[in-house]
Design a protein around this motif. Structure first.
Motif, PDB file in Angstrom:
ATOM      1  N   ALA A   1      18.783  27.506 -18.554  1.00  0.00           N
ATOM      2  CA  ALA A   1      17.691  28.047 -17.742  1.00  0.00           C
ATOM      3  C   ALA A   1      16.358  27.913 -18.473  1.00  0.00           C
ATOM      4  CB  ALA A   1      17.972  29.497 -17.393  1.00  0.00           C
ATOM      5  N   SER A   2      16.380  28.088 -19.810  1.00  0.00           N
ATOM      6  CA  SER A   2      15.122  28.047 -20.564  1.00  0.00           C
ATOM      7  C   SER A   2      14.498  26.656 -20.496  1.00  0.00           C
ATOM      8  CB  SER A   2      15.364  28.461 -22.015  1.00  0.00           C
ATOM      9  OG  SER A   2      16.263  27.569 -22.626  1.00  0.00           O
ATOM     10  N   ARG A   3      15.325  25.617 -20.626  1.00  0.00           N
ATOM     11  CA  ARG A   3      14.770  24.257 -20.566  1.00  0.00           C
ATOM     12  C   ARG A   3      14.245  23.968 -19.162  1.00  0.00           C
ATOM     13  NH1 ARG A   3      16.144  18.163 -22.468  1.00  0.00           N
ATOM     14  NH2 ARG A   3      14.261  17.386 -21.487  1.00  0.00           N
ATOM     15  N   GLN A   4      14.953  24.483 -18.156  1.00  0.00           N
ATOM     16  CA  GLN A   4      14.514  24.275 -16.777  1.00  0.00           C
ATOM     17  C   GLN A   4      13.148  24.916 -16.542  1.00  0.00           C
ATOM     18  OE1 GLN A   4      18.052  24.768 -14.756  1.00  0.00           O
ATOM     19  NE2 GLN A   4      17.344  24.086 -12.768  1.00  0.00           N
ATOM     20  N   ARG A   5      13.005  26.151 -17.073  1.00  0.00           N
ATOM     21  CA  ARG A   5      11.725  26.855 -16.905  1.00  0.00           C
ATOM     22  C   ARG A   5      10.610  26.113 -17.626  1.00  0.00           C
ATOM     23  NH1 ARG A   5      14.546  31.603 -17.367  1.00  0.00           N
ATOM     24  NH2 ARG A   5      14.087  31.770 -19.578  1.00  0.00           N
TER      25      ARG A   5
ATOM     26  N   GLN B   1       9.595  23.101 -15.638  1.00  0.00           N
ATOM     27  CA  GLN B   1       8.820  23.445 -14.437  1.00  0.00           C
ATOM     28  C   GLN B   1       7.408  23.883 -14.801  1.00  0.00           C
ATOM     29  OE1 GLN B   1      11.539  26.130 -12.638  1.00  0.00           O
ATOM     30  NE2 GLN B   1      12.702  24.472 -11.668  1.00  0.00           N
ATOM     31  N   PHE B   2       7.309  24.628 -15.881  1.00  0.00           N
ATOM     32  CA  PHE B   2       5.992  25.088 -16.325  1.00  0.00           C
ATOM     33  C   PHE B   2       5.119  23.885 -16.700  1.00  0.00           C
ATOM     34  CE2 PHE B   2       3.267  26.353 -19.957  1.00  0.00           C
ATOM     35  CZ  PHE B   2       2.412  27.199 -19.259  1.00  0.00           C
TER      36      PHE B   2
END
Ligand code: GDD
Ligand code: MN
Length: 372
Positions: free
Chosen positions: A143-147, A150-151
Protein backbone atom coordinates in the motif's frame (compact mmCIF):
# COMPACT_ATOMS: atom_id res chain seq x y z
CA UNK A 1 38.73 -12.90 -56.96
CA UNK A 2 35.16 -14.08 -56.27
CA UNK A 3 32.75 -11.19 -55.76
CA UNK A 4 30.83 -11.05 -52.54
CA UNK A 5 27.22 -11.89 -53.44
CA UNK A 6 24.79 -9.04 -52.81
CA UNK A 7 22.82 -9.37 -49.59
CA UNK A 8 19.16 -10.24 -49.89
CA UNK A 9 17.08 -7.05 -49.94
CA UNK A 10 15.74 -6.36 -46.50
CA UNK A 11 12.78 -4.47 -45.23
CA UNK A 12 13.92 -1.32 -43.43
CA UNK A 13 14.26 -1.17 -39.69
CA UNK A 14 11.01 -0.09 -38.07
CA UNK A 15 11.24 -0.35 -34.30
CA UNK A 16 14.01 0.05 -31.75
CA UNK A 17 13.35 -1.24 -28.28
CA UNK A 18 15.58 0.41 -25.68
CA UNK A 19 16.08 -1.42 -22.41
CA UNK A 20 18.10 0.21 -19.60
CA UNK A 21 19.85 -2.33 -17.40
CA UNK A 22 21.64 -2.39 -14.12
CA UNK A 23 22.25 -5.88 -12.69
CA UNK A 24 19.72 -7.71 -14.84
CA UNK A 25 21.70 -10.71 -16.02
CA UNK A 26 18.95 -13.11 -15.00
CA UNK A 27 16.36 -11.33 -17.14
CA UNK A 28 17.86 -10.43 -20.51
CA UNK A 29 17.67 -13.83 -22.22
CA UNK A 30 14.03 -14.28 -21.27
CA UNK A 31 13.24 -10.75 -22.40
CA UNK A 32 14.86 -11.32 -25.80
CA UNK A 33 12.94 -14.58 -26.26
CA UNK A 34 9.64 -12.92 -25.46
CA UNK A 35 10.27 -9.87 -27.64
CA UNK A 36 11.20 -12.12 -30.54
CA UNK A 37 7.91 -13.94 -30.11
CA UNK A 38 5.61 -10.93 -29.83
CA UNK A 39 7.28 -8.92 -32.60
CA UNK A 40 7.28 -11.64 -35.24
CA UNK A 41 6.89 -9.93 -38.62
CA UNK A 42 8.31 -6.59 -37.44
CA UNK A 43 11.84 -5.46 -38.30
CA UNK A 44 13.18 -4.54 -34.88
CA UNK A 45 16.36 -4.08 -32.90
CA UNK A 46 16.89 -4.36 -29.19
CA UNK A 47 19.34 -2.02 -27.51
CA UNK A 48 20.40 -2.66 -23.96
CA UNK A 49 21.99 0.32 -22.26
CA UNK A 50 24.00 -1.08 -19.40
CA UNK A 51 25.80 1.02 -16.80
CA UNK A 52 28.63 -1.46 -16.43
CA UNK A 53 26.60 -3.71 -14.13
CA UNK A 54 28.80 -5.55 -11.63
CA UNK A 55 26.79 -8.74 -12.23
CA UNK A 56 28.07 -8.91 -15.82
CA UNK A 57 24.82 -8.12 -17.64
CA UNK A 58 26.77 -6.71 -20.58
CA UNK A 59 28.61 -10.01 -21.12
CA UNK A 60 25.32 -11.90 -21.23
CA UNK A 61 23.97 -9.41 -23.77
CA UNK A 62 27.14 -9.70 -25.84
CA UNK A 63 26.70 -13.47 -26.06
CA UNK A 64 23.09 -13.01 -27.18
CA UNK A 65 24.17 -10.37 -29.71
CA UNK A 66 26.72 -12.70 -31.29
CA UNK A 67 23.90 -15.11 -32.06
CA UNK A 68 21.44 -12.42 -33.14
CA UNK A 69 22.74 -9.12 -34.61
CA UNK A 70 19.47 -7.35 -33.83
CA UNK A 71 20.67 -7.23 -30.22
CA UNK A 72 23.16 -4.59 -29.17
CA UNK A 73 24.61 -3.31 -25.96
CA UNK A 74 25.70 0.21 -25.15
CA UNK A 75 27.95 -0.15 -22.14
CA UNK A 76 28.48 3.06 -20.20
CA UNK A 77 31.43 3.11 -17.87
CA UNK A 78 31.53 5.36 -14.81
CA UNK A 79 27.98 6.57 -15.39
CA UNK A 80 24.62 5.91 -13.77
CA UNK A 81 21.08 6.92 -14.56
CA UNK A 82 17.96 5.35 -15.98
CA UNK A 83 16.70 8.40 -17.88
CA UNK A 84 20.01 9.27 -19.50
CA UNK A 85 20.50 5.61 -20.46
CA UNK A 86 17.15 5.62 -22.26
CA UNK A 87 17.98 8.84 -24.12
CA UNK A 88 21.34 7.55 -25.29
CA UNK A 89 19.83 4.25 -26.36
CA UNK A 90 17.13 5.97 -28.40
CA UNK A 91 19.61 8.36 -29.99
CA UNK A 92 21.80 5.46 -31.06
CA UNK A 93 19.10 4.01 -33.29
CA UNK A 94 17.91 4.94 -36.78
CA UNK A 95 14.48 3.46 -36.31
CA UNK A 96 11.40 5.61 -36.99
CA UNK A 97 9.65 4.17 -33.93
CA UNK A 98 11.31 3.98 -30.52
CA UNK A 99 10.17 2.13 -27.43
CA UNK A 100 11.44 2.00 -23.86
CA UNK A 101 10.85 -0.93 -21.55
CA UNK A 102 12.34 -2.28 -18.33
CA UNK A 103 14.46 -5.43 -18.39
CA UNK A 104 12.81 -7.19 -15.47
CA UNK A 105 9.64 -8.26 -17.35
CA UNK A 106 7.35 -6.17 -15.17
CA UNK A 107 6.14 -4.48 -18.34
CA UNK A 108 3.85 -6.63 -20.47
CA UNK A 109 5.64 -7.28 -23.76
CA UNK A 110 2.32 -8.29 -25.34
CA UNK A 111 1.54 -4.56 -25.52
CA UNK A 112 4.40 -3.84 -27.94
CA UNK A 113 2.55 -4.93 -31.09
CA UNK A 114 -0.63 -2.96 -30.27
CA UNK A 115 1.50 0.10 -29.44
CA UNK A 116 3.21 -0.12 -32.81
CA UNK A 117 -0.14 -0.59 -34.56
CA UNK A 118 -1.41 2.64 -33.01
CA UNK A 119 1.62 4.63 -34.21
CA UNK A 120 1.36 3.12 -37.69
CA UNK A 121 -2.33 3.77 -38.11
CA UNK A 122 -3.41 6.66 -35.94
CA UNK A 123 -2.43 10.33 -35.65
CA UNK A 124 -0.70 9.68 -32.32
CA UNK A 125 2.84 10.72 -31.29
CA UNK A 126 3.26 8.71 -28.14
CA UNK A 127 1.69 5.53 -26.79
CA UNK A 128 1.98 4.99 -23.04
CA UNK A 129 1.60 1.68 -21.26
CA UNK A 130 -0.57 2.70 -18.34
CA UNK A 131 -1.30 1.10 -15.00
CA UNK A 132 -4.01 3.60 -14.22
CA UNK A 133 -6.53 3.36 -17.06
CA UNK A 134 -9.34 0.80 -17.04
CA UNK A 135 -7.84 -2.66 -17.50
CA UNK A 136 -4.46 -1.68 -16.08
CA UNK A 137 -3.10 -2.25 -12.60
CA UNK A 138 -0.28 -3.27 -10.33
CA UNK A 139 0.25 -6.72 -8.88
CA UNK A 140 1.82 -7.23 -5.48
CA UNK A 141 2.55 -3.65 -4.53
CA UNK A 142 2.52 -2.68 -0.88
CA UNK A 143 0.00 0.00 0.00
CA UNK A 144 2.85 2.40 0.82
CA UNK A 145 4.42 2.10 -2.64
CA UNK A 146 0.99 2.52 -4.23
CA UNK A 147 0.39 5.71 -2.24
CA UNK A 148 3.84 7.05 -3.13
CA UNK A 149 3.24 6.41 -6.81
CA UNK A 150 -0.16 8.09 -6.73
CA UNK A 151 1.21 11.07 -4.86
CA UNK A 152 4.09 11.47 -7.32
CA UNK A 153 1.66 11.19 -10.23
CA UNK A 154 -0.64 13.87 -8.83
CA UNK A 155 2.31 16.14 -8.11
CA UNK A 156 3.44 16.07 -11.72
CA UNK A 157 -0.09 16.47 -13.04
CA UNK A 158 -0.60 19.52 -10.84
CA UNK A 159 2.81 21.12 -11.24
CA UNK A 160 3.53 20.39 -14.87
CA UNK A 161 -0.04 20.22 -16.16
CA UNK A 162 0.47 16.79 -17.66
CA UNK A 163 -2.78 15.25 -18.78
CA UNK A 164 -1.89 11.55 -18.73
CA UNK A 165 -3.02 9.01 -16.15
CA UNK A 166 0.41 7.36 -15.77
CA UNK A 167 3.18 9.87 -16.51
CA UNK A 168 5.50 7.79 -14.28
CA UNK A 169 5.33 4.84 -16.63
CA UNK A 170 8.63 3.43 -17.80
CA UNK A 171 6.93 1.68 -20.72
CA UNK A 172 6.11 3.63 -23.88
CA UNK A 173 6.61 3.96 -27.63
CA UNK A 174 6.99 7.10 -29.72
CA UNK A 175 7.74 8.50 -33.12
CA UNK A 176 11.39 9.45 -33.34
CA UNK A 177 10.39 13.06 -34.23
CA UNK A 178 9.15 13.43 -30.65
CA UNK A 179 12.63 12.70 -29.35
CA UNK A 180 14.30 14.90 -31.95
CA UNK A 181 12.07 17.85 -31.00
CA UNK A 182 12.68 17.64 -27.26
CA UNK A 183 16.19 16.25 -26.99
CA UNK A 184 17.88 19.59 -26.24
CA UNK A 185 15.45 20.38 -23.44
CA UNK A 186 15.56 17.04 -21.67
CA UNK A 187 16.72 17.06 -18.05
CA UNK A 188 17.64 13.35 -18.13
CA UNK A 189 17.63 13.28 -14.33
CA UNK A 190 16.60 10.15 -12.45
CA UNK A 191 13.99 7.56 -13.41
CA UNK A 192 11.16 9.46 -15.05
CA UNK A 193 12.11 9.72 -18.67
CA UNK A 194 8.54 9.65 -19.99
CA UNK A 195 7.53 12.66 -17.91
CA UNK A 196 10.70 14.43 -19.01
CA UNK A 197 9.92 13.76 -22.68
CA UNK A 198 6.34 14.97 -22.42
CA UNK A 199 7.18 18.15 -20.56
CA UNK A 200 10.15 18.93 -22.81
CA UNK A 201 8.13 18.74 -26.00
CA UNK A 202 7.80 22.19 -27.62
CA UNK A 203 4.33 21.29 -28.96
CA UNK A 204 1.50 19.40 -27.24
CA UNK A 205 1.80 15.69 -27.91
CA UNK A 206 -0.98 13.46 -29.14
CA UNK A 207 -0.90 10.72 -26.51
CA UNK A 208 -2.76 7.45 -26.30
CA UNK A 209 -2.69 5.22 -23.24
CA UNK A 210 -3.05 1.46 -23.39
CA UNK A 211 -3.70 -0.48 -20.18
CA UNK A 212 -1.43 -3.21 -18.85
CA UNK A 213 -0.87 -5.10 -15.64
CA UNK A 214 2.43 -4.22 -13.96
CA UNK A 215 3.82 -7.63 -13.02
CA UNK A 216 6.24 -8.79 -10.37
CA UNK A 217 9.93 -8.77 -11.13
CA UNK A 218 11.23 -11.86 -12.95
CA UNK A 219 14.72 -12.00 -11.38
CA UNK A 220 17.06 -9.64 -9.52
CA UNK A 221 16.25 -6.64 -7.37
CA UNK A 222 14.63 -3.25 -7.85
CA UNK A 223 16.87 -0.20 -7.98
CA UNK A 224 14.15 2.10 -6.75
CA UNK A 225 15.31 3.67 -3.49
CA UNK A 226 15.06 6.93 -1.58
CA UNK A 227 17.45 8.54 -4.01
CA UNK A 228 14.96 7.99 -6.80
CA UNK A 229 12.48 10.13 -4.87
CA UNK A 230 15.10 12.87 -4.52
CA UNK A 231 15.90 12.64 -8.23
CA UNK A 232 12.20 12.96 -8.96
CA UNK A 233 11.94 16.18 -6.95
CA UNK A 234 15.01 17.48 -8.77
CA UNK A 235 13.38 16.66 -12.10
CA UNK A 236 10.28 18.61 -11.07
CA UNK A 237 12.49 21.50 -9.92
CA UNK A 238 14.42 21.48 -13.17
CA UNK A 239 11.22 21.54 -15.18
CA UNK A 240 9.79 24.47 -13.20
CA UNK A 241 12.58 26.75 -11.92
CA UNK A 242 15.47 25.09 -13.79
CA UNK A 243 15.65 27.97 -16.23
CA UNK A 244 16.79 30.23 -13.39
CA UNK A 245 18.64 27.95 -11.00
CA UNK A 246 20.72 24.92 -12.02
CA UNK A 247 19.31 21.84 -10.29
CA UNK A 248 22.64 20.81 -8.89
CA UNK A 249 22.99 24.18 -7.20
CA UNK A 250 19.49 23.83 -5.81
CA UNK A 251 20.28 20.36 -4.49
CA UNK A 252 23.56 21.64 -3.04
CA UNK A 253 21.77 24.58 -1.40
CA UNK A 254 19.04 22.42 0.14
CA UNK A 255 21.61 20.02 1.54
CA UNK A 256 23.56 23.03 2.83
CA UNK A 257 20.44 24.23 4.64
CA UNK A 258 20.01 20.80 6.22
CA UNK A 259 23.65 21.11 7.33
CA UNK A 260 22.78 24.22 9.32
CA UNK A 261 20.16 22.24 11.23
CA UNK A 262 22.60 19.41 11.88
CA UNK A 263 25.16 21.93 13.07
CA UNK A 264 22.76 23.55 15.52
CA UNK A 265 21.54 20.19 16.83
CA UNK A 266 25.08 18.96 17.49
CA UNK A 267 26.03 22.25 19.09
CA UNK A 268 23.10 22.12 21.45
CA UNK A 269 23.69 18.49 22.30
CA UNK A 270 27.33 19.10 23.15
CA UNK A 271 26.70 22.27 25.14
CA UNK A 272 23.65 21.17 27.07
CA UNK A 273 24.23 17.43 27.20
CA UNK A 274 27.98 17.09 27.66
CA UNK A 275 28.92 20.51 28.98
CA UNK A 276 31.68 20.98 26.35
CA UNK A 277 33.35 24.34 25.91
CA UNK A 278 31.74 26.49 23.21
CA UNK A 279 34.80 26.46 20.96
CA UNK A 280 35.14 22.69 21.14
CA UNK A 281 31.42 22.21 20.56
CA UNK A 282 31.31 24.63 17.64
CA UNK A 283 34.35 22.98 16.04
CA UNK A 284 32.86 19.53 16.31
CA UNK A 285 29.50 20.78 15.03
CA UNK A 286 31.12 22.32 11.93
CA UNK A 287 32.99 19.09 11.28
CA UNK A 288 29.90 16.90 11.63
CA UNK A 289 27.88 19.22 9.39
CA UNK A 290 30.60 19.23 6.73
CA UNK A 291 31.02 15.46 6.72
CA UNK A 292 27.24 15.05 6.54
CA UNK A 293 26.96 17.55 3.71
CA UNK A 294 29.73 15.88 1.81
CA UNK A 295 28.10 12.47 2.16
CA UNK A 296 24.69 13.76 1.05
CA UNK A 297 26.07 15.66 -1.92
CA UNK A 298 28.09 12.64 -2.92
CA UNK A 299 25.00 10.42 -2.75
CA UNK A 300 22.40 12.83 -4.18
CA UNK A 301 23.72 15.92 -5.96
CA UNK A 302 26.50 13.99 -7.66
CA UNK A 303 24.94 10.56 -7.68
CA UNK A 304 25.94 10.14 -11.31
CA UNK A 305 29.62 10.71 -10.48
CA UNK A 306 29.70 9.39 -6.96
CA UNK A 307 33.13 8.96 -5.35
CA UNK A 308 34.04 5.70 -3.65
CA UNK A 309 36.88 4.36 -1.52
CA UNK A 310 40.06 6.41 -1.33
CA UNK A 311 38.72 8.92 -3.83
CA UNK A 312 35.88 9.57 -1.44
CA UNK A 313 38.29 10.29 1.40
CA UNK A 314 40.34 12.63 -0.79
CA UNK A 315 37.10 14.25 -1.91
CA UNK A 316 36.02 14.79 1.69
CA UNK A 317 39.26 16.55 2.62
CA UNK A 318 39.13 18.76 -0.47
CA UNK A 319 35.47 19.48 0.23
CA UNK A 320 36.27 20.60 3.78
CA UNK A 321 39.15 22.79 2.61
CA UNK A 322 37.05 24.44 -0.11
CA UNK A 323 34.12 25.02 2.25
CA UNK A 324 36.41 26.62 4.83
CA UNK A 325 37.34 29.24 2.27
CA UNK A 326 33.61 29.61 1.57
CA UNK A 327 33.02 30.24 5.25
CA UNK A 328 35.68 32.97 5.30
CA UNK A 329 34.10 34.60 2.22
CA UNK A 330 30.69 34.32 3.86
CA UNK A 331 31.83 36.08 7.02
CA UNK A 332 33.82 38.65 5.02
CA UNK A 333 30.93 39.70 2.80
CA UNK A 334 28.42 39.74 5.64
CA UNK A 335 30.70 41.82 7.90
CA UNK A 336 31.47 44.25 5.09
CA UNK A 337 27.77 44.82 4.36
CA UNK A 338 26.89 45.03 8.04
CA UNK A 339 29.64 47.62 8.54
CA UNK A 340 28.11 49.64 5.70
CA UNK A 341 24.81 49.84 7.63
CA UNK A 342 22.97 47.00 5.91
CA UNK A 343 20.60 45.22 8.31
CA UNK A 344 21.75 42.02 10.02
CA UNK A 345 19.33 39.78 8.14
CA UNK A 346 20.26 41.02 4.69
CA UNK A 347 23.97 41.00 5.51
CA UNK A 348 23.71 37.47 6.86
CA UNK A 349 21.77 36.20 3.86
CA UNK A 350 24.19 37.84 1.41
CA UNK A 351 27.06 36.11 3.20
CA UNK A 352 25.26 32.76 2.98
CA UNK A 353 24.56 33.28 -0.71
CA UNK A 354 28.17 34.11 -1.56
CA UNK A 355 29.47 31.25 0.58
CA UNK A 356 27.09 28.72 -0.97
CA UNK A 357 27.84 29.73 -4.54
CA UNK A 358 31.57 29.59 -3.79
CA UNK A 359 31.28 26.18 -2.15
CA UNK A 360 29.22 24.89 -5.03
CA UNK A 361 31.56 26.16 -7.71
CA UNK A 362 34.77 25.16 -5.95
CA UNK A 363 33.59 21.65 -5.08
CA UNK A 364 32.14 21.06 -8.55
CA UNK A 365 35.53 21.98 -9.90
CA UNK A 366 37.77 20.27 -7.36
CA UNK A 367 35.83 17.41 -5.81
CA UNK A 368 33.33 16.02 -8.32
CA UNK A 369 35.45 16.50 -11.39
CA UNK A 370 34.10 14.92 -14.55
CA UNK A 371 36.87 12.61 -15.63
CA UNK A 372 37.06 12.18 -19.38
N1 GDD B 1 21.32 1.79 -17.40
C1 GDD B 1 20.72 1.89 -16.21
N2 GDD B 1 21.24 2.72 -15.26
N3 GDD B 1 19.58 1.20 -15.98
C2 GDD B 1 19.00 1.32 -14.77
C3 GDD B 1 19.49 2.15 -13.75
C4 GDD B 1 20.70 2.89 -14.02
O1 GDD B 1 21.22 3.63 -13.20
N4 GDD B 1 18.67 2.05 -12.66
C5 GDD B 1 17.70 1.19 -13.02
N5 GDD B 1 17.89 0.74 -14.28
C6 GDD B 1 17.06 -0.22 -15.05
C7 GDD B 1 16.78 -1.52 -14.34
O2 GDD B 1 17.79 -2.48 -14.59
C8 GDD B 1 15.45 -1.93 -14.97
O3 GDD B 1 15.61 -2.55 -16.22
C9 GDD B 1 14.77 -0.58 -15.18
O4 GDD B 1 15.81 0.40 -15.24
C10 GDD B 1 13.77 -0.22 -14.06
O5 GDD B 1 14.42 -0.34 -12.81
P1 GDD B 1 13.70 -1.03 -11.56
O6 GDD B 1 14.66 -1.01 -10.43
O7 GDD B 1 13.13 -2.34 -11.98
O8 GDD B 1 12.56 0.04 -11.26
P2 GDD B 1 11.07 -0.18 -10.76
O9 GDD B 1 10.47 -1.47 -11.26
O10 GDD B 1 11.03 0.04 -9.31
O11 GDD B 1 10.31 1.03 -11.50
C11 GDD B 1 10.07 0.98 -12.90
O12 GDD B 1 8.75 0.88 -13.27
C12 GDD B 1 7.93 1.98 -12.90
C13 GDD B 1 6.57 1.77 -13.47
O13 GDD B 1 6.58 1.67 -14.87
C14 GDD B 1 10.66 2.22 -13.56
O14 GDD B 1 10.55 2.11 -14.97
C15 GDD B 1 9.93 3.45 -13.10
O15 GDD B 1 10.43 4.61 -13.75
C16 GDD B 1 8.47 3.29 -13.42
O16 GDD B 1 7.75 4.34 -12.84
MN1 MN C 1 11.25 -3.08 -12.09
Amino acid sequence: MPAIPPAAPQRPLELALVVPTFNERGNVAELVARVDRVLAGVVWELIFVDDDSPDGTAAVVRALGLADPRIRCIRRVGRRGLASACVEGMLSSHAPYLAVMDADLQHDEALLAPMLAVLRQEPVDLVVGSRYVAGGGVAGWQASRQRMSQFATRLSQRLLRVDVSDPMSGFFMLRREVLEASVYRLSSIGFKILLDLMVSSPTPLRVKELPYQFRNRHAGESKLDQRVAWDYLMLLADKTVGRYIPTRLLSFGLIGASGVLVHLAVLRLLLAGLGSSFTAAQTLAVTVAMVGNFALNNALTYRDQQLHGWRMLGGLLTFMAACSIGAVANVGVASYLYGGHTGWLLSGLAGILVGTVWNYGATAWLVWVRRP
